[in-house]
Enzyme design. Structure first.
Site, short mmCIF file in Angstrom:
data_model
loop_
_atom_site.label_atom_id
_atom_site.label_comp_id
_atom_site.label_asym_id
_atom_site.label_seq_id
_atom_site.Cartn_x
_atom_site.Cartn_y
_atom_site.Cartn_z
N ARG A 95 92.97 -1.49 -30.13
CA ARG A 95 92.31 -0.18 -30.15
C ARG A 95 91.35 -0.08 -28.97
O ARG A 95 90.68 -1.05 -28.60
CB ARG A 95 91.56 0.01 -31.47
CG ARG A 95 92.46 -0.08 -32.68
CD ARG A 95 91.69 -0.05 -33.99
NE ARG A 95 90.83 -1.22 -34.15
CZ ARG A 95 90.19 -1.53 -35.27
NH1 ARG A 95 90.29 -0.73 -36.33
NH2 ARG A 95 89.43 -2.60 -35.34
N ILE A 144 96.03 -7.34 -37.94
CA ILE A 144 95.08 -7.60 -36.86
C ILE A 144 95.39 -6.65 -35.71
O ILE A 144 96.52 -6.57 -35.23
CB ILE A 144 95.19 -9.06 -36.37
CG1 ILE A 144 94.74 -10.03 -37.46
CG2 ILE A 144 94.37 -9.27 -35.10
CD1 ILE A 144 94.88 -11.48 -37.08
N ASP A 201 87.65 -1.30 -29.31
CA ASP A 201 87.37 -2.69 -29.67
C ASP A 201 86.92 -3.48 -28.44
O ASP A 201 87.72 -3.75 -27.53
CB ASP A 201 88.61 -3.34 -30.28
CG ASP A 201 88.80 -2.97 -31.74
OD1 ASP A 201 87.79 -2.69 -32.41
OD2 ASP A 201 89.96 -2.95 -32.20
N TYR A 203 79.66 6.07 -32.80
CA TYR A 203 78.74 5.33 -33.67
C TYR A 203 77.65 4.66 -32.84
O TYR A 203 76.46 4.75 -33.15
CB TYR A 203 79.54 4.29 -34.45
CG TYR A 203 78.77 3.45 -35.43
CD1 TYR A 203 78.58 3.86 -36.74
CD2 TYR A 203 78.26 2.20 -35.06
CE1 TYR A 203 77.90 3.07 -37.66
CE2 TYR A 203 77.58 1.40 -35.96
CZ TYR A 203 77.41 1.85 -37.27
OH TYR A 203 76.73 1.06 -38.17
N ASN A 254 78.04 -8.71 -37.03
CA ASN A 254 79.01 -8.36 -38.07
C ASN A 254 78.60 -8.98 -39.39
O ASN A 254 78.97 -10.11 -39.69
CB ASN A 254 80.41 -8.85 -37.67
CG ASN A 254 80.98 -8.10 -36.49
OD1 ASN A 254 80.60 -8.34 -35.35
ND2 ASN A 254 81.87 -7.16 -36.76
#
Length: 303
Positions: free
Chosen positions: A263, A198, A266, A139, A168
């Site tokens: 992840r 989370i 992140d 992305y 965000n």
């Protein structure tokens, strides 16, 4: 000003449309379908087609002064699953859009990039626009590539691009199916009595910006001659732990999240330096996080 908002029926696009109309501009929206959460607006010219339908896109460009490009066919959490699709759906189609702009002598475009993914793991915080671009997900890689094509077309064809890199965004009309934003997802799970999940230990820090503040800057930039890049954020960070605490206060619910493995894509901390937007556009976010969360929660309980 006659504005074409690509992706104008989406979360951010619908708020940008509202802000453009409030400022007295004419708005045409190009999107795959109508808005999810409200009826069509009477004073908006809607055109429904896929981004890759260039005949429909060419028609939508007729008599337009400025293009707001908000379309993205992926989100950070899904882009790595199909990088080829990410490139074809976003990069290739955007380059074709730029070719259409040249053929129709349209020079002004405002592009919504990403302040959360283009920088990768930052060296400094808050992150200025001059920070190196080292994205770690498809992305972000695609967003950077589109930015570079905008610069190329500026050099070769004198288009006038403004690039917004939001952090965000959150607020009313945000999707809450788990892919469009953590605030919408967490609030929806709280409303339905589901447990919040989370990724990681909750220490990840993000910069949350109310969508109406983002839309306000979009209008200001479109009305100006500014070309270049602007970060769009709150200028301060909030850990996911602190966000959950704030949501508990706003909703009146005790929230006990479930922690999942972190992840790889992140980034540990993203906080944007917004001093350039303040300096160039006299813009400052007006909605504080607690107030914005409360407003979003109130809206969610009406749908």
């Amino acid at each position: 000003m006659r504005a074409l908002v690509l992706g104008g029926n989406g979360f951010i696009g619908s708020h940008l449309t509202d802000a453009l109309l409030a400022a007295g501009h004419k708005v045409r929206v190009f999107d795959r379908g109508p808005e999810l959460y409200r009826a069509p607006l009477r004073n908006v010219d809607y055109r429904f087609a896929d981004f890759g339908d260039f005949s429909a896109l060419a028609e939508a460009l007729q008599d337009i002064d400025i293009i707001y490009h908000l379309i993205s066919t992926t989100v950070p959490s899904t882009s790595n699953l199909d990088p080829v699709g990410d490139i074809q759906g976003n990069l290739v189609n955007t380059v074709k859009l730029l070719q259409l702009m040249v053929s129709k002598n349209i020079v002004r475009i405002v592009y919504l990039s990403s302040g959360g993914t283009v920088y990768g793991v930052p060296d400094v915080s808050p992150i200025p626009e001059t920070h190196a671009l080292n994205p770690i997900c498809s992305y972000g890689v695609t967003k950077v590539a589109i930015e570079n094509y905008l610069y190329m077309y500026q050099s070769l064809h004198q288009i006038k691009p403004a690039i917004l890199r939001p952090s965000n965004p959150y607020g009313e009309r945000q999707g809450h199916a788990g892919v469009q934003g953590i605030v919408g997802t967490f609030l929806n799970k709280t409303k339905s009595g589901e447990r919040i999940e989370i990724w990681g230990d909750g220490s990840v820090i993000r910069d949350f910006i109310c969508v109406t503040d983002l839309a306000e800057l979009g209008v200001k930039v479109g009305q100006s001659d500014f070309c270049g890049v602007l970060n769009v954020g709150s200028g301060s960070g909030c850990s996911i732990h602190d966000l959950v605490d704030a949501l508990a206060v706003v909703t009146g619910n005790e929230i006990e999240p479930q922690f999942l493995p972190g992840r790889a894509y992140d980034v540990p901390e993203i906080v944007l330096d917004i001093s350039k937007a303040n300096r160039e556009m006299a813009w400052q976010p007006r909605i504080q996080l607690q107030a914005g969360l409360r407003r979003t929660w109130q809206w969610l309980n009406t749908v």
